[in-house]
Enzyme design. Sequence first.
Site, short mmCIF file in Angstrom:
data_model
loop_
_atom_site.label_atom_id
_atom_site.label_comp_id
_atom_site.label_asym_id
_atom_site.label_seq_id
_atom_site.Cartn_x
_atom_site.Cartn_y
_atom_site.Cartn_z
N LYS A 38 -43.61 -15.33 7.99
CA LYS A 38 -43.74 -13.95 7.55
C LYS A 38 -43.91 -12.99 8.73
O LYS A 38 -43.61 -11.80 8.60
CB LYS A 38 -44.94 -13.79 6.61
CG LYS A 38 -45.01 -14.75 5.45
CD LYS A 38 -43.90 -14.56 4.45
CE LYS A 38 -44.17 -15.24 3.11
NZ LYS A 38 -44.24 -16.71 3.15
C1 LIG Z 1 -43.62 -17.58 2.28
C2 LIG Z 1 -43.41 -18.95 2.80
C3 LIG Z 1 -42.37 -19.75 2.32
C4 LIG Z 1 -41.46 -19.31 1.20
O1 LIG Z 1 -40.64 -18.22 1.56
P1 LIG Z 1 -40.03 -17.30 0.40
O2 LIG Z 1 -39.36 -16.18 1.13
O3 LIG Z 1 -41.20 -16.82 -0.41
O4 LIG Z 1 -39.10 -18.13 -0.37
C5 LIG Z 1 -42.21 -21.00 2.88
N1 LIG Z 1 -43.04 -21.46 3.83
C6 LIG Z 1 -44.06 -20.72 4.30
C7 LIG Z 1 -44.94 -21.30 5.34
C8 LIG Z 1 -44.28 -19.44 3.83
O5 LIG Z 1 -45.29 -18.71 4.30
#
Ligand SMILES: *Cc1c(COP(=O)(O)O)cnc(C)c1O
Length: 492
Positions: free
Chosen positions: A108
């Site tokens: 993120k």
């Molecule tokens: C948010 C997240 C995901 C999933 O990503 P999306 O965009 O919500 O599908 C996978 N792995 C981690 C570590 C995340 O923080």
Amino acid sequence: MRYFSTRNSSLTVSGTEAIIRGLAEDGGLFVPETIPAPDFKLLRTATYQEAAEYILSLFFDELSRDEIHACVQEAYNDRFSDPDIVPLKACGRDYLMELFRGPTCAFKDIALSVLPGLLSTAYRKSGSTDTVAILTATSGDTGKAALAGFADVPHTAIKVYYPENGVSPVQKLQMQTSRGNNVYVRAVQGNFDDCQRLVKQAYRDAAETAAKEHVILSSANSINIGRLVPQIVYYITSYYRLVREGVISDGEEILFAVPTGNFGDILAGYLAKRMGLPVKRLICASNRNRVLTDFLETGTYSRVRPFHETMSPSMDILVSSNLERLLYLITGDDAFTAACMRSLEETGSYTVPPAVLDNIRAVFTGTCTEEENCADVIRNCWQEHGVLVDPHTAVAVYGLEQYRKMSGDDAQAVVLSTASPFKFAHDVLRCLSGEETDDFTAMDRLSEMCGLPIPRSLAELHELPVRFTGSIRASKGMDDVADFLREVSAHV
Ligand SMILES: *Cc1c(COP(=O)(O)O)cnc(C)c1O
């Protein structure tokens, strides 16, 4: 470039408005009216920052190149621990795209390092004097990355809602110790979907009250198009790194395996494909919460099912918001998309016609990983390849294995590695050695084992003061939002 709602293509706004608002007024998500066609020649040798500038300028053309340059410099110059921003690491014959070298050790950070700059720039250009209040629901990683990105950004305030028992102890501590005078954090007695529902309801029901208080509601979730576009960049830069290293030839189609929850990360990969990147297939890897796996198998999306808490909490999601954008992008039909979303809201499910499902399945394969498969992968990656992976990444590695077995497809693959193994140290260590310890002891043990340093932002966590405690019932969510808005408007 104009943007419009997935539920009504006549509701158009500029890119900067789309970033500021987050969600369209009819509850739909903003999509670009056309998908830009980049000149890939310019991207073959670009650095991460150059590629980011170029891609962002295609989508947000009301921002000047200088403004975008400034946002990108601020985001990627010194917040990431690797000069490549998103390095690739070999794991057997495949490559892991390491998306976790940012301030909070999860993927993120890539988008949430640049979103605050984009939002502030868009805000300045809008001439508004209101405060932008960012409401965010998190399954663990978005919350901290958004808090870190927006801390003390002028004219903004941020409130994060997380499921009280649905995040890991490290994730919880990361949020509870957040710094900044404009940040607020609240635990909700419920799961991620309760948090997401609260935030969506707040947009619907509190926007008018907010406007009276001179507050604009916005979002740092991947429903914000300003979150999604920066995620396109790493698909492209990783592809060309493999070309430059001679692993693939230019134009060769490759696979991407993506650990998926809210469908944001993988949707960025789909946009990259639609922009012309040679993507053969996207593997949508779910944990035990196999709502997307079932959708891709049957064409019926149903959130009416048990919710499982897993070692990959950031993917413990039953309503994957960005699937709405895919439905629109595949069909180009806003009325159809709106009808699906209405049905999801009213009945908990919807079914797409076979032709639509075929078009989706031409690009996406869904896989699902049980907890013991995830543990096996964590062990195998370490024992066979000397690579430590976190549980989310392991879900995608397993998904890729399953896809290869089912299809016999031998194409080169890249697995999106979305979190540092140190962020989920307790579970990773347990999978490797059976030891049960707290997260911080586990971090030390993993560090000794693999000879890698513990990321500083994690190591220092237990020394930071805890600022945010206590939780609210999900049913009290809107009162809490109202308190937040009053507090924010009193500050201006
Ligand atoms: C948010 C997240 C995901 C999933 O990503 P999306 O965009 O919500 O599908 C996978 N792995 C981690 C570590 C995340 O923080």
